[in-house]
Design an enzyme around this catalytic site. Structure first.
Site, PDB file in Angstrom:
ATOM      1  N   ASN A 106     143.329  11.574   4.084  1.00 27.02           N
ATOM      2  CA  ASN A 106     142.677  10.570   4.882  1.00 27.02           C
ATOM      3  C   ASN A 106     142.817   9.177   4.844  1.00 27.02           C
ATOM      4  O   ASN A 106     142.900   8.413   5.467  1.00 27.02           O
ATOM      5  CB  ASN A 106     141.056  10.487   4.389  1.00 27.02           C
ATOM      6  N   GLN A 113     144.146   1.792  11.380  1.00 27.16           N
ATOM      7  CA  GLN A 113     142.891   1.327  11.967  1.00 27.16           C
ATOM      8  C   GLN A 113     142.671  -0.115  11.218  1.00 27.16           C
ATOM      9  O   GLN A 113     141.917  -0.949  12.129  1.00 27.16           O
ATOM     10  CB  GLN A 113     141.673   2.294  11.298  1.00 27.16           C
ATOM     11  N   VAL A 129     132.732   5.593   6.987  1.00 28.38           N
ATOM     12  CA  VAL A 129     131.920   6.816   6.519  1.00 28.38           C
ATOM     13  C   VAL A 129     132.958   8.030   6.119  1.00 28.38           C
ATOM     14  O   VAL A 129     132.521   8.597   5.185  1.00 28.38           O
ATOM     15  CB  VAL A 129     131.013   7.301   7.689  1.00 28.38           C
ATOM     16  N   ASP A 158     122.862   8.000   0.495  1.00 25.09           N
ATOM     17  CA  ASP A 158     122.488   8.365  -1.096  1.00 25.09           C
ATOM     18  C   ASP A 158     121.252   7.545  -1.184  1.00 25.09           C
ATOM     19  O   ASP A 158     120.435   8.308  -2.014  1.00 25.09           O
ATOM     20  CB  ASP A 158     123.708   7.838  -1.972  1.00 25.09           C
ATOM     21  N   HIS A 186     130.646   6.574  -3.695  1.00 23.14           N
ATOM     22  CA  HIS A 186     129.883   7.739  -2.888  1.00 23.14           C
ATOM     23  C   HIS A 186     130.614   8.876  -3.386  1.00 23.14           C
ATOM     24  O   HIS A 186     131.462   9.499  -2.614  1.00 23.14           O
ATOM     25  CB  HIS A 186     130.088   7.359  -1.411  1.00 23.14           C
TER      26      HIS A 186
HETATM   27  P1  NAD Z   1     134.344  16.503  11.684  1.00 20.61           P
HETATM   28  O1  NAD Z   1     135.779  17.319  11.106  1.00 20.61           O
HETATM   29  O2  NAD Z   1     133.293  17.332  12.373  1.00 20.61           O
HETATM   30  O3  NAD Z   1     134.951  15.376  12.585  1.00 20.61           O
HETATM   31  C1  NAD Z   1     135.802  14.394  12.078  1.00 20.61           C
HETATM   32  C2  NAD Z   1     136.524  13.957  13.380  1.00 20.61           C
HETATM   33  O4  NAD Z   1     137.368  13.010  13.090  1.00 20.61           O
HETATM   34  C3  NAD Z   1     137.081  15.116  14.192  1.00 20.61           C
HETATM   35  O5  NAD Z   1     136.785  15.414  15.564  1.00 20.61           O
HETATM   36  C4  NAD Z   1     138.683  14.653  14.008  1.00 20.61           C
HETATM   37  O6  NAD Z   1     139.546  14.959  15.307  1.00 20.61           O
HETATM   38  C5  NAD Z   1     138.464  13.071  13.949  1.00 20.61           C
HETATM   39  N1  NAD Z   1     139.758  12.408  13.357  1.00 20.61           N
HETATM   40  C6  NAD Z   1     140.478  12.905  12.262  1.00 20.61           C
HETATM   41  N2  NAD Z   1     141.464  11.930  12.229  1.00 20.61           N
HETATM   42  C7  NAD Z   1     141.099  10.916  12.915  1.00 20.61           C
HETATM   43  C8  NAD Z   1     141.848   9.861  13.345  1.00 20.61           C
HETATM   44  N3  NAD Z   1     143.013   9.346  12.650  1.00 20.61           N
HETATM   45  N4  NAD Z   1     141.278   8.831  14.255  1.00 20.61           N
HETATM   46  C9  NAD Z   1     140.223   9.332  15.207  1.00 20.61           C
HETATM   47  N5  NAD Z   1     139.639  10.502  14.955  1.00 20.61           N
HETATM   48  C10 NAD Z   1     140.208  11.232  13.800  1.00 20.61           C
HETATM   49  O7  NAD Z   1     133.681  15.927  10.317  1.00 20.61           O
HETATM   50  P2  NAD Z   1     132.567  15.108   9.973  1.00 20.61           P
HETATM   51  O8  NAD Z   1     131.422  16.064   9.715  1.00 20.61           O
HETATM   52  O9  NAD Z   1     131.960  14.292  11.378  1.00 20.61           O
HETATM   53  O10 NAD Z   1     132.700  14.207   8.741  1.00 20.61           O
HETATM   54  C11 NAD Z   1     133.632  12.938   8.967  1.00 20.61           C
HETATM   55  C12 NAD Z   1     133.884  12.303   7.676  1.00 20.61           C
HETATM   56  O11 NAD Z   1     132.632  11.782   7.310  1.00 20.61           O
HETATM   57  C13 NAD Z   1     134.390  13.343   6.814  1.00 20.61           C
HETATM   58  O12 NAD Z   1     135.453  12.665   5.928  1.00 20.61           O
HETATM   59  C14 NAD Z   1     133.056  13.479   5.924  1.00 20.61           C
HETATM   60  O13 NAD Z   1     133.452  13.912   4.542  1.00 20.61           O
HETATM   61  C15 NAD Z   1     132.692  12.078   6.056  1.00 20.61           C
HETATM   62  N6  NAD Z   1     131.372  11.916   5.594  1.00 20.61           N
HETATM   63  C16 NAD Z   1     130.945  10.905   4.885  1.00 20.61           C
HETATM   64  C17 NAD Z   1     129.497  10.732   4.438  1.00 20.61           C
HETATM   65  C18 NAD Z   1     129.164   9.405   3.574  1.00 20.61           C
HETATM   66  O14 NAD Z   1     127.746   9.519   3.294  1.00 20.61           O
HETATM   67  N7  NAD Z   1     129.997   8.421   3.247  1.00 20.61           N
HETATM   68  C19 NAD Z   1     128.455  11.735   4.954  1.00 20.61           C
HETATM   69  C20 NAD Z   1     129.016  12.785   5.216  1.00 20.61           C
HETATM   70  C21 NAD Z   1     130.446  12.909   5.887  1.00 20.61           C
HETATM   71  C1  LMR Z   2     127.696  13.914   2.148  1.00 24.86           C
HETATM   72  O1  LMR Z   2     127.597  13.169   1.002  1.00 24.86           O
HETATM   73  O2  LMR Z   2     127.097  14.606   2.378  1.00 24.86           O
HETATM   74  C2  LMR Z   2     129.258  13.501   2.566  1.00 24.86           C
HETATM   75  O3  LMR Z   2     129.962  12.715   1.533  1.00 24.86           O
HETATM   76  C3  LMR Z   2     129.891  14.661   2.750  1.00 24.86           C
HETATM   77  C4  LMR Z   2     130.384  15.380   1.541  1.00 24.86           C
HETATM   78  O4  LMR Z   2     131.637  15.800   1.238  1.00 24.86           O
HETATM   79  O5  LMR Z   2     129.429  15.501   0.565  1.00 24.86           O
END
Ligand code: NAD
Ligand code: LMR
Length: 328
Positions: A106, A113, A129, A158, A186
């Protein structure tokens, strides 16, 4: 922050979190009932078809405040003139993985970006995120000319998880719980701090007698909640992540109530003895213009200090990995 119009880029807009965020972004809930919203929806090329479907649904919601949606796989087009960048697009982890395992897959997303953010509006704010969120935010920041203090990574989820655990244990409404800090990454090393948190304005340690729980299961439950959701749902959290990301935006857009703070991972300036140059979650406040400040002077016990250093060490390791990979 009062404004008539806001332009918001959402990356990964056809994904799970995007789907849960979009209606709330356009409804007026986040930026207020008098602010119109333009959405820039960024996806990778193969997901543009799915994104069309999401946009159809958004149109079918007939949101009065939604003036325009741009669907694109061109990051420069997506970020041109934006006031907010919601950086969600990235792979989620699957069962048995750590968030850190996503780092070299990632991380490169955030170099381009970060660079494209140079086309954003002068007041742009970014919340990352996509995981591993702290280090991805560091990558975006390092590749951008946008001032460092505009970048944050999401630890509000969190904080919300910690508030919910504390409220349930004390048998009170979650609205009674304030001032929960999240320190660090995180990840499973994060330190949710109950020592400075309040329930009904009183110290948590005075309200909850079970101090072993506060120092044990409370912390490990919050640290492991993302994994627990993946194990139960088969997919990572999306509704709660979207909600927390929007909570973050709302908390940045509005002045923080006096005496309160919220959790966000921002560039460490050495506060609390944490190394500079990493994106570390601190208790922060926002002013009326979306400027974040790290809250100083919280009392940290030896127990808390040890946990804060452990999560700092993990972030320094992640920084080394992305630095060695040439991403900074
Ligand atoms: P998902 O796979 O459902 O959706 C991710 C989307 O991002 C997909 O549609 C994909 O095509 C798109 N994508 C991938 N690379 C891209 C790029 N270069 N430019 C634009 N779009 C792109 O995943 P999700 O469930 O929506 O989760 C997204 C991210 O958020 C994951 O990395 C997940 O681990 C993270 N997340 C973080 C937290 C937090 O608290 N920080 C919580 C939950 C999920
Ligand atoms: C979360 O905390 O739910 C997200 O970061 C998704 C994960 O991978 O745990």
């Amino acid at each position: 922050m009062q404004r008539n119009h806001v332009t918001v880029a959402l990356t990964g807009a056809a994904g799970n979190i995007g789907y849960a965020m979009l209606p709330r972004l356009a409804s007026g809930e986040v930026f207020g009932p008098d602010t119109t919203v333009e959405l820039r929806l960024l996806e990778i090329t193969p997901a543009l078809g799915a994104l069309e479907g999401v946009a159809m649904e958004m149109n079918d919601c007939a949101f009065p405040l939604l003036t325009k949606m741009v669907l694109t796989d061109d990051v420069e087009e997506a970020f041109d003139g934006i006031n907010w960048g919601l950086f969600v697009g990235a792979k989620p982890r699957g069962k048995g993985m750590l968030r850190g395992d996503l780092i070299l897959g990632n991380g490169p997303i955030f170099t381009g970006q970060g660079k494209a953010l140079n086309k954003a509006a002068d007041d742009v704010r970014v919340i990352v995120v996509g995981n591993p969120a702290n280090t991805n935010a560091l990558i975006a920041m390092s590749n951008s000319d946008v001032p460092n203090d505009r970048f944050a990574a999401l630890t509000r989820l969190d904080q919300n998880r910690a508030m919910s655990q504390l409220a349930a244990k004390a048998g009170v409404a979650v609205s009674e719980v304030t001032n929960v800090a999240i320190f660090g990454n995180h990840s499973k090393t994060m330190y949710p701090d109950a020592e400075n948190a309040l329930i009904g304005g009183k110290p948590v340690y005075d309200v909850i007698d079970d101090h072993d729980w506060l120092r044990g299961d409370f912390i490990s439950t919050v640290q492991g909640r993302g994994k627990a959701v993946i194990d139960a749902r088969g997919k990572s959290s999306a509704m709660s992540a979207a909600s927390a990301a929007l909570d973050h935006v709302m908390s940045v857009e509005r002045p923080t109530p006096a005496g309160q703070h919220f959790a966000a991972a921002v560039l460490s300036d050495g506060s609390y003895g944490i190394s500079e140059g990493i994106i570390y979650s601190f208790p922060v406040t926002s002013d009326d213009n979306g400027n974040l400040e790290i809250v100083q002077g919280l009392t940290i016990s030896d127990f808390g200090r040890e946990k804060m250093k452990a999560t700092e060490a993990e972030l320094l390791e992640e920084k080394q990995v992305v630095s060695d990979a040439g991403l900074l």
